[in-house]
Each structure stands twice: as structure tokens, then as C-alpha cells.
Scaffold this motif. Sequence first.
Motif, mmCIF file in Angstrom:
data_model
loop_
_atom_site.group_PDB
_atom_site.id
_atom_site.type_symbol
_atom_site.label_atom_id
_atom_site.label_comp_id
_atom_site.label_asym_id
_atom_site.label_seq_id
_atom_site.Cartn_x
_atom_site.Cartn_y
_atom_site.Cartn_z
ATOM 1 N N GLY A 99 -0.431 4.158 0.963
ATOM 2 C CA GLY A 99 -0.953 4.968 2.067
ATOM 3 C C GLY A 99 -1.646 4.056 3.057
ATOM 4 N N ASP A 100 -2.676 4.580 3.707
ATOM 5 C CA ASP A 100 -3.435 3.747 4.638
ATOM 6 C C ASP A 100 -4.156 2.644 3.871
ATOM 7 O OD1 ASP A 100 -2.690 5.309 6.796
ATOM 8 O OD2 ASP A 100 -4.434 6.638 6.604
ATOM 9 N N PRO A 101 -4.158 1.409 4.416
ATOM 10 C CA PRO A 101 -4.864 0.320 3.749
ATOM 11 C C PRO A 101 -6.348 0.639 3.585
ATOM 12 C CG PRO A 101 -3.458 -0.519 5.512
ATOM 13 C CD PRO A 101 -3.476 0.977 5.636
ATOM 14 N N GLN A 102 -6.910 0.255 2.438
ATOM 15 C CA GLN A 102 -8.330 0.485 2.160
ATOM 16 C C GLN A 102 -9.111 -0.792 2.454
ATOM 17 O OE1 GLN A 102 -9.110 2.104 -1.786
ATOM 18 N NE2 GLN A 102 -6.976 2.740 -1.928
ATOM 19 N N PRO A 136 0.825 -1.217 0.000
ATOM 20 C CA PRO A 136 0.000 0.000 0.000
ATOM 21 C C PRO A 136 0.853 1.259 0.000
ATOM 22 C CG PRO A 136 -0.052 -1.056 2.154
ATOM 23 C CD PRO A 136 0.692 -1.983 1.238
#
Length: 197
Positions: free
Chosen positions: A100-103, A98
Motif C-alpha cells: 500500500g502507501d509507503p510507511q 510495499p
Amino acid sequence: MSFTFRCVDAVADAPLLHSWVTQPYASFWGMLTSTVDGVVEEYSRIQATGHHHALLGINDDSVPAFLMEEYLPAASPLAAVYAVQKGDIGMHLLVAPPSGDPQPGYTAAVMDAVLGRLFEKPGVERVVVEPDARNAKIHVLNERLGFRPAGVVTLPDKEALLSFCTRQDYLAARAALGHPQVHSHDLSAPIHQGASL
């Protein structure tokens, strides 16, 4: 969330793939200590077989999001451990780290896109996977999308959990997840996006 597919270019894509396959989370991919040249060699070999193909999944922002491989089980080590059926296709999947933050639901969406693509291929009736038996995370994801475990088998490089997903089981799993339509495609139609392998 949707994805398109294109063939891996073993040379041009090697630095990107190397940055994925050498991450600790990708330990079950078996390439943690690979060099970029080693990645070029491996994917050049895969792309030259005629029965095993590597593709990149590209997200809506035109960024590579995952690596998938599709192969004919009859031409693989699996042929020695189960009775290959007409309409079987094998699959490997590695999601990119990822950015960024995991979705939530992202990995399931990736798996859904991969299975949707495979079941669009003429003649495919069942997807076969053989992840490392210790890879608990992928077993959970596989079952969520319709795979049924058949048992642990011994392959040249690992003890693997052999699992199968029929078209019917995939569609039932999608419906249970609240996605009754399959990418708005007819599963019997030919592939119109990416490389048709």
C-alpha cells in the motif's frame, strides 16, 4: 513495529522471492531476469553452504516483509579485499515491495530489526555490508543505523562500498533515532525467536 525471522525454504518461498527480486527497485540484488527455478537454485545453494543463510522477516500480521542474508565474510569474496576480524558477520537486505502507501520509517525499522538480530548472535561484534557503490539509497540508510564507510572495493560482481557497523555504533545510532532500547532484548542473550543460525 516488530518482526520475527524464519529460514527461507528455497522451494516453497521461491515464487514469493521471485516476485521481489525481479522488481525494478531490486536491480542491485542482481536477479532481475531470474526465473522461479533460478531462485530455487540460488537459495538452495545459499542454504547448503553452512556459512551463508537466508531468512525471511515476518511482520506483525504474519506477512513476509523482507529477505535477509547473513554470511561469514571469511568464507566470501570479501576475504580478498579486507582484513576480516573475529566477530565479523556479513549481511544483505531486500525489503518487500510495499502493498500500500509507503510507511515513514518502515525501512529503518526493518534494518533495525536485522541489526538487532545479528548483534544478538553470540560472538558478533561487527556487521559488514558491501552494497553496490551506485546504490545511494542503501548507503544513506546504512549510515543512519551506524555503518561507517571504509571505501570502494572491487568484488567479482560489482564495485562495492564496504562499510562496517560495530555494536557501539549501532547502539549510538539507535539512541540518536530515539530508540535507546534494542527490541527490549539483551544483546548478549541468545536468540529466542525464529531460526538460530
